[in-house]
Design a protein around this motif. Structure first.
Motif, PDB file in Angstrom:
ATOM      1  N   GLU A 127      -0.471   5.496   1.068  1.00  0.00           N
ATOM      2  CA  GLU A 127       0.459   5.449  -0.055  1.00  0.00           C
ATOM      3  C   GLU A 127      -0.232   5.857  -1.343  1.00  0.00           C
ATOM      4  O   GLU A 127       0.389   6.490  -2.210  1.00  0.00           O
ATOM      5  CB  GLU A 127       1.066   4.053  -0.210  1.00  0.00           C
ATOM      6  CG  GLU A 127       2.074   3.998  -1.351  1.00  0.00           C
ATOM      7  CD  GLU A 127       2.769   2.664  -1.501  1.00  0.00           C
ATOM      8  OE1 GLU A 127       3.602   2.537  -2.432  1.00  0.00           O
ATOM      9  OE2 GLU A 127       2.489   1.736  -0.704  1.00  0.00           O
ATOM     10  N   ASP A 182       7.262  -4.030  -3.542  1.00  0.00           N
ATOM     11  CA  ASP A 182       8.540  -3.391  -3.223  1.00  0.00           C
ATOM     12  C   ASP A 182       9.371  -3.148  -4.477  1.00  0.00           C
ATOM     13  O   ASP A 182      10.096  -2.147  -4.572  1.00  0.00           O
ATOM     14  CB  ASP A 182       9.328  -4.236  -2.225  1.00  0.00           C
ATOM     15  CG  ASP A 182       8.741  -4.164  -0.827  1.00  0.00           C
ATOM     16  OD1 ASP A 182       8.025  -3.189  -0.542  1.00  0.00           O
ATOM     17  OD2 ASP A 182       8.988  -5.095  -0.036  1.00  0.00           O
ATOM     18  N   ARG A 197       7.968  -0.073  -6.224  1.00  0.00           N
ATOM     19  CA  ARG A 197       8.398   1.160  -5.541  1.00  0.00           C
ATOM     20  C   ARG A 197       9.849   1.486  -5.859  1.00  0.00           C
ATOM     21  O   ARG A 197      10.202   2.648  -6.090  1.00  0.00           O
ATOM     22  CB  ARG A 197       8.208   1.002  -4.034  1.00  0.00           C
ATOM     23  CG  ARG A 197       6.752   0.821  -3.627  1.00  0.00           C
ATOM     24  CD  ARG A 197       6.612   0.618  -2.126  1.00  0.00           C
ATOM     25  NE  ARG A 197       5.219   0.371  -1.759  1.00  0.00           N
ATOM     26  CZ  ARG A 197       4.771  -0.762  -1.224  1.00  0.00           C
ATOM     27  NH1 ARG A 197       5.618  -1.755  -0.954  1.00  0.00           N
ATOM     28  NH2 ARG A 197       3.492  -0.911  -0.934  1.00  0.00           N
ATOM     29  N   ARG A 252       1.207   8.470  -4.044  1.00  0.00           N
ATOM     30  CA  ARG A 252       1.527   8.113  -5.433  1.00  0.00           C
ATOM     31  C   ARG A 252       0.748   8.964  -6.430  1.00  0.00           C
ATOM     32  O   ARG A 252       1.270   9.307  -7.496  1.00  0.00           O
ATOM     33  CB  ARG A 252       1.254   6.634  -5.669  1.00  0.00           C
ATOM     34  CG  ARG A 252       2.058   5.699  -4.796  1.00  0.00           C
ATOM     35  CD  ARG A 252       3.556   5.947  -4.890  1.00  0.00           C
ATOM     36  NE  ARG A 252       4.294   5.082  -3.976  1.00  0.00           N
ATOM     37  CZ  ARG A 252       5.595   5.196  -3.738  1.00  0.00           C
ATOM     38  NH1 ARG A 252       6.301   6.147  -4.330  1.00  0.00           N
ATOM     39  NH2 ARG A 252       6.196   4.376  -2.894  1.00  0.00           N
TER      40      ARG A 252
END
Length: 932
Positions: free
Chosen positions: A474, A436, A439, A478
């Motif tokens: 994800e 997290d 990100r 990315r």
């Protein structure tokens, strides 16, 4: 007159409120007890007072009971109902029974005051001399604590005594409960006051609420947790939201319960935040509320609370912030950059502060309930709730420190991501702990023009890490983000190729195609014509090679145009020429065997194209390119009806990929090769190989979240081997995963579903058979269901049931008539079953079928045994029928071994029936044997 012994203190309170014509719910809210408890008290009063109904009870309320009952609690009347908190109420109630001074500690807005009031009201019966509430919010001078308590008790200062002595004298030896609310700003006055009071009044209990501990030796601390957050939407947090939303505009629809649960989770279960969010529900609705959570401090304002501190989350935090020392305010700002829990060494690295200073500062922030603390095996971890984190970020921006703090956090994130890239036994756990933060750092850096390089690097690292972590959705995102941040088109093209490969793993054919074309455009922009050629050729190849991943396959003429463009751009570059050759083999001849398929007379040309592609790819030294070309050659051999050549090529591909890199492109090749190897092994009767490779697919980490794909080949293998136990177990995973994925229509799933339906039919489970037949109808139809795998599985079930004539009819077409659909893995099974059905149905052509089948299946242990058994049955040779049982056992097909015993008849049939029962199958074919 009713005596004291007959009516308890609590019953007297309930009776008084019944006399005021309050409902049970209103009485429960007033007394902080459940409606069920009120009902129990009302029933007891009806019995004790010997009255018939509630009206009579209300009339009796005006009759005084004896005067010895406990004093009514002097507590503020709540304006709203108290929701849930049953475990917390029980725990805190038990603490004040055992300890004379308990402090309920928690951040502003967690619900300390309401909990303390509920507990105090419920404990009134244990404190007959009174329950008193003192709000210390207006008190700013620590020396005025005693005055505030005296005012609440109605005690005046006595001559020669201080107020604290007057309070102590008034309470004396009374059994009383004193609730001191909001002690944090006057802790220095509360602590000495309580020490003197409790020493002088041995029967007094104090329940305090504070954002920080009082730090006295006799204190017992109860940390007030946030409201419970149930994963299924059934929680105190959701109940509070629904209650408060109903009071301002009607309850939300039941279908939005999960959405509300998600909102409550975003608010960390904080009672004040949930109440304020619920107040905005009528005007914002679910979408607006979710969007507003990105700025909780703005959203969660304007509440109906009379207390200004609780009119908004920001006001509550301002109150806590004002109590901090300057250095602690700075540390709170600095740690607000962390999204996930953090440790002292991490904070020291990011802020550049000495660890000792950080330890002291974090401890003080935790004492003020501005950080949560968790002891783990890795050490002590701290975390700021989301509203506090957003508040700290505001303070950073206001102090001009935001860029510096974010930059330090970004540097740490890059170091962590680099370190994770080296692997290690616990790297997944380490990644999960910092993901997290990675990100969040990327989101900030991506918006800073001066941080573009760092943002690209972090996006690439996060793409690679999430891929390895099997978070492939994800990962694609990315890689695309990295491409957008890349400093040059060459780098962008490389990232787009990675994104395309990940999209392929996700079965997102349209995304895969789009990203391949984008990579080609970026390569052309960079002047890399050979790279562009490779991308265009690969985009063309993938439309046929992975046609099952597309919702809509691009039209053939568009794909041919891509091949033409690639050919023009390739020049003499070896890799580009190899890619074009593979595209020609795939598109111009359809060597991968899609629905179009090459014409029968074009099969030699298909093989020639595929062999050329393999040769050119081999020269490049790229095993992935060569493996892809071998996939085309596998398909070409299949169309030629060369079952064993097909299987050998597939095994060659597996060997080549033994050391394939665990990259998106490498994983694509490995998964595709394992699927080919499984299917071609089934076609050649190599059940052991098929089991081995299908198990590797079922256990592959990239397929862990898509169980319908992971178990697809395992179900096919189990069905053809007659492994009922394995099919039943794997089918549950398949069905559940398929339904979770939205029940996608994918015709390539047809054979697995049809095989599963057949196994349930063989087991005599008609309900399951119908269920799986319905699923087969939903996954999508293809000619293979009518002409390929469909006849094979249908015939096996019909023959098991003794319906040989129907089986013969299902297999009526000559193999040459349906060659496109039986040349993949079904040819040997089709012709062997066709021969057996002809014999058992007594067809005049049975001998001809046997002769043709024998030549076709030579070398396939399972199909050979089936044909041999059919011949023995035609010849009436029981010993040869029995001999096939051993052949089936050796080939790993115990179902067919048992069937041989049954078909042999006589004394052998019961033994075969027992083996069938042991394997989980019904005894349908035994009836056929008896009929013989």
């Amino acid at each position: 007159m009713v005596t004291t012994e007959e009516v308890s203190a609590r019953e007297a309170e309930v009776l008084e409120l019944v006399g005021q014509h309050l409902s049970n719910a209103e009485i429960g809210a007033r007394l902080f007890i459940s409606v069920r408890t009120v009902e129990s008290h009302v029933s007891s009063l009806l019995r004790k007072l010997n009255v018939a109904d509630r009206r009579a009870l209300a009339q009796r309320a005006s009759v005084p009971t004896s005067a010895g009952r406990a004093a009514a609690p002097v507590l503020p009347a709540p304006l709203t109902s108290f929701i849930g908190r049953l475990p917390e109420r029980a725990a805190l109630t038990e603490m004040i029974k055992k300890h004379r001074q308990v402090t309920a500690v928690g951040p502003g807005g967690v619900g300390k005051t309401r909990l303390a009031l509920a507990v105090a009201a419920g404990a009134a019966g244990d404190h007959p001399d009174g329950v008193w509430f003192v709000d210390l919010v207006p008190v700013s001078d620590p020396g005025m604590v005693a005055a505030a308590v005296a005012g609440a008790l109605g005690v005046g200062e006595q001559p020669g005594q201080g107020l604290d002595e007057s309070v102590a004298a008034a309470l004396g030896d009374q059994r009383a409960l004193l609730v001191l609310d909001n002690c944090e700003q006057v802790r220095d006055g509360v602590a000495p006051f309580l020490e003197r009071l409790l020493a002088a009044c041995p029967r007094v209990t104090v329940l305090a609420t504070s954002r920080a501990r009082l730090m006295v030796p006799f204190e017992r601390v109860y940390p007030v947790p946030p409201l419970s957050l149930g994963a299924d939407g059934d929680s105190d947090a959701v109940a509070l939201f629904l209650d408060r939303a109903a009071s301002v505009g009607g309850p939300p629809p039941p279908g939005l319960r999960d959405h509300i649960a998600a909102v409550c989770a975003r608010l960390d279960g904080m009672a004040l935040a949930i109440e304020l969010a619920a107040a905005r529900w009528p005007t914002l609705g679910p979408d607006g509320l979710t969007a507003g959570l990105a700025d909780q401090l703005r959203l969660l304002a304007g509440g109906p609370r009379a207390d200004d501190r609780h009119r908004s989350v920001r006001a509550a935090l301002d109150w806590s912030h004002a109590l901090l020392e300057p250095e602690d305010r700075e540390l709170l700002r600095r740690v607000s950059v962390f999204v996930a829990p953090f440790t002292v060494p991490v904070v020291a690295r990011v802020t550049g502060s000495a660890p000792g200073v950080v330890v002291d500062g974090l401890a003080r922030l935790a004492e003020q309930s501005l950080l949560t603390v968790t002891a783990t095996e890795r050490g002590t971890e701290y975390r700021a709730l989301e509203t506090i984190r957003q508040y700290g970020t505001e303070q950073l921006a206001g102090s001009g420190e935001l860029d510096d703090a974010r930059s330090g956090h970004l540097r740490w994130c890059l170091e962590e991501a680099d370190g994770l890239g080296t692997g290690g036994p616990d790297w997944r756990a380490r990644f999960d702990r910092v993901a997290d933060d990675l990100r969040a750092a990327l989101a900030w850096a991506g918006e800073q023009p001066g941080r573009r390089g760092d943002a690209y690097r972090l996006a690439r690292l996060l793409a690679e890490l999430t891929f390895t972590r099997t978070s492939i959705s994800e990962s694609q995102q990315r890689f695309e983000q990295a491409a957008a941040l890349a400093a040059d088109p060459v780098t962008a093209a490389a990232m787009l190729r990675q994104a395309a490969a990940v999209a392929g793993l996700r079965m997102r054919g349209e995304d895969m195609h789009r990203l391949r074309l984008a990579a080609a455009a970026a390569a052309r922009l960079a002047g890399d014509t050979a790279g562009a050629a490779g991308d265009l050729a690969t985009a063309a190849t993938e439309t046929y090679r992975f046609s099952g991943k597309f919702e809509r396959v691009p039209p053939h003429h568009e794909v041919v145009a891509l091949v033409d463009q690639a050919r023009e751009l390739a020049g003499e570059d070896p890799a580009a020429r190899a890619a074009v050759a593979l595209a020609e083999a795939a598109v111009l001849t359809d060597a991968f065997g899609s629905a179009q398929g090459p014409a029968e007379n074009a099969v030699p040309e298909t093989i020639a194209y595929a062999e050329r592609a393999v040769d050119l790819a081999h020269r490049t030294g790229d095993p992935l390119a060569e493996a892809a070309a071998l996939g085309a050659l596998t398909g070409a051999h299949s169309w030629a009806g060369d079952t064993f050549g097909t299987a050998a090529t597939a095994r060659r591909r597996i060997t080549l990929l033994a050391a394939a890199p665990a990259t998106p492109a490498g994983s694509n090749e490995v998964l595709d090769a394992l699927g080919d190897a499984t299917e071609t092994a089934l076609g050649a009767g190599d059940l052991a190989g098929a089991r081995r490779w299908s198990r590797q697919l079922a256990d592959h980490p990239l397929l862990a979240e898509v169980g319908h794909r992971a178990t697809n080949w395992l179900l096919m293998t189990g069905a053809l081997a007659g492994d009922a136990e394995q099919v039943r177990a794997s089918s549950l995973r398949f069905r559940d995963a398929w339904q979770r994925a939205g029940s996608p229509v994918r015709s390539y799933l047809g054979p697995a579903v049809a095989g599963t339906a057949m196994i349930h039919g063989l087991c005599g489970d008609d309900d399951a058979y119908r269920e799986w037949t319905a699923i087969l109808d939903r996954v999508g139809t293809s000619p293979g269901r009518d002409l390929g795998y469909g006849p094979v599985f249908d015939a096996m079930l019909l023959l098991h049931r003794g319906q040989a004539i129907q089986a013969a009819q299902r297999l009526a077409p000559e193999p040459d008539e349906v060659w496109k659909w039986v040349t993949w893995i079904w040819l040997h099974w089709y012709v062997a079953l066709r021969a057996e059905a002809g014999v058992l149905a007594g067809l005049p052509s049975a001998g001809e079928r046997l002769m043709a089948a024998r030549a076709t299946v030579a070398g396939n242990p399972v199909a050979e045994a089936m044909v041999a058994r059919a011949q023995a049955l035609l010849d009436g040779d029981v010993e040869r029928v029995l001999a096939t049982a051993a052949a089936f056992e050796a080939a790993g097909c115990r179902y067919q071994a048992a069937r041989s015993l049954v078909l042999a008849g006589g004394e052998h049939a019961p033994r075969g029936a027992a083996l069938l029962a042991e394997l989980g199958f019904s005894l349908g074919s035994l009836r056929q044997a008896d009929a013989r």
